[in-house]
Write a protein that holds these residues in place. Sequence first.
Motif, short mmCIF file in Angstrom:
data_model
loop_
_atom_site.label_atom_id
_atom_site.label_comp_id
_atom_site.label_asym_id
_atom_site.label_seq_id
_atom_site.Cartn_x
_atom_site.Cartn_y
_atom_site.Cartn_z
N LEU A 1 0.72 -1.12 0.01
CA LEU A 1 0.01 -0.02 0.00
C LEU A 1 0.79 1.03 -0.01
CD1 LEU A 1 -2.93 0.93 0.26
CD2 LEU A 1 -2.90 1.13 2.78
N VAL A 2 0.77 2.11 -1.00
CA VAL A 2 1.43 3.31 -1.16
C VAL A 2 0.63 4.54 -0.93
CG1 VAL A 2 2.73 4.54 -2.91
CG2 VAL A 2 3.38 2.26 -2.76
N ARG B 1 -4.42 6.77 -1.29
CA ARG B 1 -3.53 5.40 -1.29
C ARG B 1 -3.65 4.52 -2.65
NH1 ARG B 1 -5.82 3.90 4.55
NH2 ARG B 1 -7.60 4.47 3.36
N VAL B 2 -2.73 4.02 -2.63
CA VAL B 2 -2.45 2.90 -4.00
C VAL B 2 -2.32 1.64 -3.73
CG1 VAL B 2 -1.79 3.04 -6.59
CG2 VAL B 2 -1.91 5.09 -5.12
N LEU B 3 -2.97 0.75 -4.35
CA LEU B 3 -2.67 -0.68 -4.11
C LEU B 3 -1.73 -1.11 -5.29
CD1 LEU B 3 -3.62 -2.91 -2.14
CD2 LEU B 3 -5.09 -3.51 -3.86
N VAL B 4 -0.68 -1.76 -4.54
CA VAL B 4 0.46 -2.20 -5.66
C VAL B 4 0.83 -3.64 -5.40
CG1 VAL B 4 3.18 -1.79 -6.11
CG2 VAL B 4 1.66 0.26 -5.49
N PHE C 1 -5.99 2.78 -7.26
CA PHE C 1 -6.46 3.50 -6.18
C PHE C 1 -7.26 2.87 -5.09
CE2 PHE C 1 -5.10 7.16 -9.08
CZ PHE C 1 -4.12 7.84 -8.18
N LEU C 2 -6.85 2.99 -3.97
CA LEU C 2 -7.72 2.45 -3.00
C LEU C 2 -9.04 3.20 -2.89
CD1 LEU C 2 -7.59 -0.14 -0.82
CD2 LEU C 2 -6.91 1.94 0.95
N GLU C 3 -9.96 2.73 -3.48
CA GLU C 3 -11.13 3.82 -3.34
C GLU C 3 -12.39 2.49 -3.69
OE1 GLU C 3 -11.34 6.67 -6.50
OE2 GLU C 3 -9.58 7.47 -5.58
N PHE D 1 -10.76 -4.66 -13.42
CA PHE D 1 -10.65 -5.04 -12.08
C PHE D 1 -11.47 -4.12 -10.92
CE2 PHE D 1 -6.85 -6.19 -14.04
CZ PHE D 1 -6.55 -7.55 -13.80
N ARG D 2 -11.84 -4.47 -9.92
CA ARG D 2 -12.79 -3.70 -8.94
C ARG D 2 -12.35 -4.01 -7.55
NH1 ARG D 2 -19.42 -4.83 -9.24
NH2 ARG D 2 -18.80 -6.73 -7.97
N LEU D 3 -12.57 -2.81 -6.92
CA LEU D 3 -12.19 -2.61 -5.45
C LEU D 3 -13.43 -2.58 -4.70
CD1 LEU D 3 -8.65 -1.16 -4.63
CD2 LEU D 3 -9.35 -3.43 -3.89
#
Length: 282
Positions: free
Chosen positions: A110-111, A118-121, A134-136, A148-150
């Motif tokens: 997590l960046v 915040r961004v998932l890597v 992006f962590l949204e 992809f979906r979060l």
Amino acid sequence: MSKNPDKLDVMAYLERINYKGRCEPNIDCLHQLHAAHLTSVPFENLSIHCGEDIVLDLPLVYDKVVRRHRGGFCYELNKLFAWLLEQLGFSVILISASVYGPPGHHMLLLVTLSSGRRVLVDVGIGCGFRLPIFLENGITDAQVNGTFRLRLDSGKWVMEQLNFIGLDSDYIFEEIYGFDLTEKCWRDFSAMSIFQQVSPTTLCCCKSYCSMHLPDGAITYMGRRIISTIYENGKARKTTRQIPEEEIPVFLKDTFGFTLTNKLVPKDEPVQLPPASTPVLS
């Protein structure tokens, strides 16, 4: 014994992943680094099938990936990439995900950018997203290798990928992994790393594989099979061929750029059902 950490060289790492862009802690640089890594460094577990122990030691992993042109699995590749990002000024932490079974089956990053977003890597999974996400909650990201979906579900995050079933209009989002945002230390993954190497309930133990993203697809070695993937309009078209065991070393050298030191024992066995109790993060 660990090699001298001072010998870890950022420029050599960037050369290894064929990265020639600017090195600034922003989202554009992160996107380019992520894609460069995935198209240069394979996701592979061949050490397990060559009688080599995988040790979570940064200089050893650096030597394996950067100097010996090997790949690795998530605990190796994502930690090494986290080190690179930190050297370039990014704020990054390790977090734990569950692909199946208990937490810790997978490690990702997590960046946090200077803007606070915040961004998932994740450069340590064979079938994951090509670019950071992006962590949204509810964000959907259409990329070269899929959509992809979060989503946030009862306090837990879920990463999903769109899969078509039958007609183009028929599709579902299937879970890749679930995770939370609790920061972990690398040593927290030690027990699960060992478990992945020896348990017949894990993919790593049951199948010898090496896979790498290509600009418009992917190439995968598994057991005695070669799987070629082409991405077209967000869909994956796969073809599979058999490979004789004696040709595997040449294929690995020509395709992924490395030669194994020890003899590879190809393996492609079904993954067994997990026992009632499996190791968790220490």
